[in-house]
Design an enzyme around this catalytic site. Structure first.
Site, PDB file in Angstrom:
ATOM      1  N   GLY A   1       1.113  -1.045  -0.205  1.00  0.00           N
ATOM      2  CA  GLY A   1       0.370   0.126  -0.243  1.00  0.00           C
ATOM      3  C   GLY A   1       1.072   1.294   0.256  1.00  0.00           C
TER       4      GLY A   1
ATOM      5  N   ARG B   1      -0.321   6.030  -1.407  1.00  0.00           N
ATOM      6  CA  ARG B   1      -1.278   7.020  -0.606  1.00  0.00           C
ATOM      7  C   ARG B   1      -1.059   6.483   1.172  1.00  0.00           C
ATOM      8  NH1 ARG B   1      -5.635   6.231  -0.644  1.00  0.00           N
ATOM      9  NH2 ARG B   1      -6.252   4.834  -1.677  1.00  0.00           N
TER      10      ARG B   1
ATOM     11  N   VAL C   1      -3.658  -6.849  -1.755  1.00  0.00           N
ATOM     12  CA  VAL C   1      -2.617  -8.120  -1.010  1.00  0.00           C
ATOM     13  C   VAL C   1      -2.797  -9.226  -0.236  1.00  0.00           C
ATOM     14  CG1 VAL C   1      -1.720  -5.973  -0.060  1.00  0.00           C
ATOM     15  CG2 VAL C   1      -3.240  -6.422   0.586  1.00  0.00           C
TER      16      VAL C   1
ATOM     17  N   SER D   1      -3.658  -0.295  14.326  1.00  0.00           N
ATOM     18  CA  SER D   1      -4.240   0.792  15.080  1.00  0.00           C
ATOM     19  C   SER D   1      -3.772   1.080  16.323  1.00  0.00           C
ATOM     20  CB  SER D   1      -5.736   0.889  13.947  1.00  0.00           C
ATOM     21  OG  SER D   1      -6.574   1.875  14.322  1.00  0.00           O
TER      22      SER D   1
ATOM     23  N   TYR E   1     -12.748  -3.755  11.141  1.00  0.00           N
ATOM     24  CA  TYR E   1     -10.787  -3.267  11.271  1.00  0.00           C
ATOM     25  C   TYR E   1     -10.783  -3.561  12.669  1.00  0.00           C
ATOM     26  CZ  TYR E   1      -8.370   0.530  10.969  1.00  0.00           C
ATOM     27  OH  TYR E   1      -7.132   1.406  10.791  1.00  0.00           O
TER      28      TYR E   1
ATOM     29  N   LYS F   1      -7.251  -5.368  13.019  1.00  0.00           N
ATOM     30  CA  LYS F   1      -6.209  -4.628  13.633  1.00  0.00           C
ATOM     31  C   LYS F   1      -4.898  -4.966  15.018  1.00  0.00           C
ATOM     32  CE  LYS F   1      -4.978  -2.182  10.266  1.00  0.00           C
ATOM     33  NZ  LYS F   1      -4.082  -1.726   9.394  1.00  0.00           N
TER      34      LYS F   1
HETATM   35  P1  NAP Z   1      -5.138   5.031   2.651  1.00  0.00           P
HETATM   36  O1  NAP Z   1      -4.480   6.210   2.682  1.00  0.00           O
HETATM   37  O2  NAP Z   1      -6.383   4.871   2.651  1.00  0.00           O
HETATM   38  O3  NAP Z   1      -3.774   4.405   1.607  1.00  0.00           O
HETATM   39  C1  NAP Z   1      -3.844   3.411   1.717  1.00  0.00           C
HETATM   40  C2  NAP Z   1      -3.409   2.269   0.778  1.00  0.00           C
HETATM   41  O4  NAP Z   1      -3.254   1.160   0.440  1.00  0.00           O
HETATM   42  C3  NAP Z   1      -3.134   2.715  -0.891  1.00  0.00           C
HETATM   43  O5  NAP Z   1      -1.607   2.623  -1.200  1.00  0.00           O
HETATM   44  C4  NAP Z   1      -4.036   1.638  -1.216  1.00  0.00           C
HETATM   45  O6  NAP Z   1      -3.823   1.413  -3.393  1.00  0.00           O
HETATM   46  C5  NAP Z   1      -3.291   0.428  -0.508  1.00  0.00           C
HETATM   47  N1  NAP Z   1      -4.318  -0.153  -0.878  1.00  0.00           N
HETATM   48  C6  NAP Z   1      -5.534  -0.855  -0.336  1.00  0.00           C
HETATM   49  N2  NAP Z   1      -6.149  -2.058  -0.928  1.00  0.00           N
HETATM   50  C7  NAP Z   1      -5.134  -2.764  -1.033  1.00  0.00           C
HETATM   51  C8  NAP Z   1      -5.371  -4.464  -1.542  1.00  0.00           C
HETATM   52  N3  NAP Z   1      -6.622  -4.254  -1.135  1.00  0.00           N
HETATM   53  N4  NAP Z   1      -3.826  -4.572  -2.729  1.00  0.00           N
HETATM   54  C9  NAP Z   1      -3.097  -3.711  -1.855  1.00  0.00           C
HETATM   55  N5  NAP Z   1      -3.131  -2.552  -1.385  1.00  0.00           N
HETATM   56  C10 NAP Z   1      -4.108  -1.930  -1.462  1.00  0.00           C
HETATM   57  O7  NAP Z   1      -4.595   4.575   3.957  1.00  0.00           O
HETATM   58  P2  NAP Z   1      -3.895   4.979   5.244  1.00  0.00           P
HETATM   59  O8  NAP Z   1      -4.369   5.936   5.970  1.00  0.00           O
HETATM   60  O9  NAP Z   1      -1.844   5.735   4.731  1.00  0.00           O
HETATM   61  O10 NAP Z   1      -3.686   4.004   6.741  1.00  0.00           O
HETATM   62  C11 NAP Z   1      -2.332   2.907   5.762  1.00  0.00           C
HETATM   63  C12 NAP Z   1      -2.169   1.901   7.030  1.00  0.00           C
HETATM   64  O11 NAP Z   1      -2.544   3.282   8.217  1.00  0.00           O
HETATM   65  C13 NAP Z   1      -3.541   1.348   7.164  1.00  0.00           C
HETATM   66  O12 NAP Z   1      -3.539  -0.643   7.319  1.00  0.00           O
HETATM   67  C14 NAP Z   1      -4.742   1.828   7.978  1.00  0.00           C
HETATM   68  O13 NAP Z   1      -5.475   0.894   8.820  1.00  0.00           O
HETATM   69  C15 NAP Z   1      -3.307   2.541   9.030  1.00  0.00           C
HETATM   70  N6  NAP Z   1      -3.871   3.405   9.778  1.00  0.00           N
HETATM   71  C16 NAP Z   1      -3.864   4.900   9.713  1.00  0.00           C
HETATM   72  C17 NAP Z   1      -4.233   5.103  10.087  1.00  0.00           C
HETATM   73  C18 NAP Z   1      -5.269   7.134  10.024  1.00  0.00           C
HETATM   74  O14 NAP Z   1      -5.839   7.590  10.169  1.00  0.00           O
HETATM   75  N7  NAP Z   1      -4.851   6.842   8.764  1.00  0.00           N
HETATM   76  C19 NAP Z   1      -4.617   5.065  11.401  1.00  0.00           C
HETATM   77  C20 NAP Z   1      -4.934   3.995  11.984  1.00  0.00           C
HETATM   78  C21 NAP Z   1      -4.026   2.780  11.176  1.00  0.00           C
HETATM   79  P3  NAP Z   1      -4.478   2.029  -3.681  1.00  0.00           P
HETATM   80  O15 NAP Z   1      -3.618   3.935  -3.789  1.00  0.00           O
HETATM   81  O16 NAP Z   1      -4.423   1.441  -5.088  1.00  0.00           O
HETATM   82  O17 NAP Z   1      -6.103   2.683  -3.752  1.00  0.00           O
END
Ligand code: NAP
Length: 245
Positions: A10, A13, A62, A140, A153, A157
């Site tokens: 991932g 982004r 993934v 998370s 979720y 996690k």
């Molecule tokens: P995000 O901005 O939505 O980005 C998600 C990334 O994962 C993108 O690169 C997306 O690719 C990729 N992805 C999604 N589904 C996929 C799949 N089936 N196969 C391959 N790639 C996939 O998310 P984020 O906020 O950066 O989160 C990243 C991680 O941190 C996640 O595990 C999330 O649960 C964790 N997290 C985030 C937060 C928060 O506040 N943001 C808090 C706690 C934990 P595309 O661009 O091609 O869609």
């Protein structure tokens, strides 16, 4: 990090992209995968290469084990080794359990948790044989505290945390570290669509009174993946601005 090779799931982004760039800035060759964002992936490959290291982008789900195995093989064939795995890709499909369909459950568990099995399984023997490696799982605070409307979720996690601790015990003797970062609210696409009222409430509940930035998570990831953190394993480091206090 110089001359090391990392795989980040991932990477196009948010937090994944910030970790990809932080690793590349520190001299690491980086392979990343993504689900849909072809243009973002191509632009990121160019950005990584401008930093003077090798890049490889793969569009692959993934949750598919064969894709994970194929990507790991391709990275080994191209870069010769794998030193770092960051299991970052994740999604949310929030609903109360009473309204949650089987697909909402399966999609989140498969993308967030099965993916961790897929990629860790695909790299682990390489790391064990070379007696060197670091795995970092992006989890998370939802997996620690539980959040209403997120049973899928939170379960995925929390599963990552158990996985982190169990694998750390299995591979410590092979000099492979396994850690996790538990994020609070970070400014990414995942959180941008949350209702404004909810965002304000969560900001108020966060001691530092703001959401974190992906780059702030990436700096901590970099530390945990570096040799400076070689005596830390099986640890879950909360990066949440004091949300969980
Ligand atoms: P995000 O901005 O939505 O980005 C998600 C990334 O994962 C993108 O690169 C997306 O690719 C990729 N992805 C999604 N589904 C996929 C799949 N089936 N196969 C391959 N790639 C996939 O998310 P984020 O906020 O950066 O989160 C990243 C991680 O941190 C996640 O595990 C999330 O649960 C964790 N997290 C985030 C937060 C928060 O506040 N943001 C808090 C706690 C934990 P595309 O661009 O091609 O869609």
């Amino acid at each position: 990090m110089k001359d090391k090779t990392a795989i980040v799931t991932g990477g196009t982004r948010g937090i994944g992209k910030a970790i990809v760039l932080e690793l590349a800035k520190n001299g690491c060759n980086v392979a990343f995968n993504y689900a849909r964002s072809d243009e973002l992936a191509n632009a990121l490959v160019k950005e990584i290469e401008l930093l003077g290291v090798k890049a490889l982008a793969k569009k692959a789900d993934v949750s598919d084990f064969e894709s994970a195995k194929n990507m790991v093989k391709e990275v080994k064939d191209n870069f010769g080794q794998i030193d770092i795995l960051v299991n970052n890709a994740g999604i949310t499909k929030d609903k109360l359990l009473a309204l949650m369909g089987e697909n909402d459950w399966n999609d989140v568990i498969n993308t967030n948790l099965k993916s961790v099995y897929n990629f860790s399984k695909a790299v682990i023997m390489t790391m064990v044989k070379q007696k060197r490696g670091s795995i970092l799982n992006i989890t998370s605070v939802s997996g620690i505290a539980g959040v209403a409307g997120q049973v899928n979720y939170s379960a995925s996690k929390a599963g990552m945390i158990g996985f982190t601790k169990a694998l750390a015990k299995e591979v410590g003797k092979a000099n492979v570290n396994v850690n996790a970062i538990a994020c609070g609210f970070i400014e990414t696409d995942m959180t941008s669509s949350l209702p404004e009222e909810y965002k304000k409430k969560m900001t108020d509940m966060t001691s530092l009174k703001r959401f974190g930035k992906p780059e702030e998570v990436a700096k901590i990831a970099m530390f945990l993946l570096s040799d400076d953190a070689k005596y830390i394993t099986g640890h879950v480091l909360t990066v949440d601005g004091g949300l969980a206090l």
